[in-house]
Write an enzyme that holds these catalytic residues in place. Sequence first.
Site, PDB file in Angstrom:
ATOM      1  CG  HIS A   1      -0.272  -0.141   2.533  1.00  0.00           C
ATOM      2  ND1 HIS A   1       0.443   0.855   3.122  1.00  0.00           N
ATOM      3  CD2 HIS A   1      -0.185  -1.196   3.355  1.00  0.00           C
ATOM      4  CE1 HIS A   1       0.928   0.423   4.266  1.00  0.00           C
ATOM      5  NE2 HIS A   1       0.574  -0.835   4.434  1.00  0.00           N
TER       6      HIS A   1
HETATM    7  P1  TYD Z   1      -1.678  -2.642   7.426  1.00  0.00           P
HETATM    8  O1  TYD Z   1      -1.271  -1.216   7.536  1.00  0.00           O
HETATM    9  O2  TYD Z   1      -2.301  -3.089   6.134  1.00  0.00           O
HETATM   10  O3  TYD Z   1      -0.436  -3.590   7.749  1.00  0.00           O
HETATM   11  P2  TYD Z   1       0.969  -3.798   6.997  1.00  0.00           P
HETATM   12  O4  TYD Z   1       1.245  -2.590   6.205  1.00  0.00           O
HETATM   13  O5  TYD Z   1       1.947  -3.983   8.081  1.00  0.00           O
HETATM   14  O6  TYD Z   1       0.878  -5.049   6.182  1.00  0.00           O
HETATM   15  O7  TYD Z   1      -2.663  -2.978   8.628  1.00  0.00           O
HETATM   16  C1  TYD Z   1      -3.122  -4.283   8.884  1.00  0.00           C
HETATM   17  C2  TYD Z   1      -4.409  -4.179   9.701  1.00  0.00           C
HETATM   18  O8  TYD Z   1      -4.125  -3.570  10.968  1.00  0.00           O
HETATM   19  C3  TYD Z   1      -5.486  -3.355   9.033  1.00  0.00           C
HETATM   20  O9  TYD Z   1      -6.728  -3.993   9.261  1.00  0.00           O
HETATM   21  C4  TYD Z   1      -5.457  -2.036   9.771  1.00  0.00           C
HETATM   22  C5  TYD Z   1      -4.945  -2.422  11.140  1.00  0.00           C
HETATM   23  N1  TYD Z   1      -4.116  -1.350  11.759  1.00  0.00           N
HETATM   24  C6  TYD Z   1      -4.618  -0.619  12.805  1.00  0.00           C
HETATM   25  O10 TYD Z   1      -5.773  -0.831  13.266  1.00  0.00           O
HETATM   26  N2  TYD Z   1      -3.832   0.350  13.372  1.00  0.00           N
HETATM   27  C7  TYD Z   1      -2.583   0.611  12.907  1.00  0.00           C
HETATM   28  O11 TYD Z   1      -1.880   1.516  13.444  1.00  0.00           O
HETATM   29  C8  TYD Z   1      -2.090  -0.151  11.786  1.00  0.00           C
HETATM   30  C9  TYD Z   1      -0.718   0.117  11.229  1.00  0.00           C
HETATM   31  C10 TYD Z   1      -2.885  -1.115  11.251  1.00  0.00           C
END
Ligand code: TYD
Length: 134
Positions: free
Chosen positions: A52
């Site tokens: 992302h």
């Molecule tokens: P995501 O940012 O997609 O994770 P990564 O980039 O590490 O693969 O987030 C994964 C899930 O966690 C998504 O459902 C959103 C949640 N999340 C939160 O609730 N708070 C946060 O601070 C973060 C980073 C993610």
Amino acid sequence: MKISDCEIIDLPKIEDSRGNLTFIEGNSHVPFDIRRVYYLYDVPGGAERGGHAHKGLSQLIIAMSGSFDVVLDDGTLKRRFHLNRSYQGLYVCPMIWRELDNFSSGSVCMVLASNTYDEADYYRDYNQYIEATF
Ligand code: TYD
């Protein structure tokens, strides 16, 4: 925002025979106010994270333990960074697509972020990200 705006930041390191110490102050060692900290851990072998871009969020990504790779993509250039030092962080500016992979066993990825969590700040679709970039 381009990959050339992203860089490895060397953090202060207080060396001591009792163990080393590193500290990070917002707006000093990182070019933003730190409003959130999160970390990835217990990452299974072969897993990939990220996938992302953020519209406005700035981040510093640190391998607190072990190692992993961060692949940055600004729509024109792609660059892979191998992180394996807890006294270095990768600064990622807004509007950069990122993927994390190659996690070593037991690694911990800590992220300092310039804002609280906001799903509306994400591009999770690469094509939408590219459209917004050009
Ligand atoms: P995501 O940012 O997609 O994770 P990564 O980039 O590490 O693969 O987030 C994964 C899930 O966690 C998504 O459902 C959103 C949640 N999340 C939160 O609730 N708070 C946060 O601070 C973060 C980073 C993610």
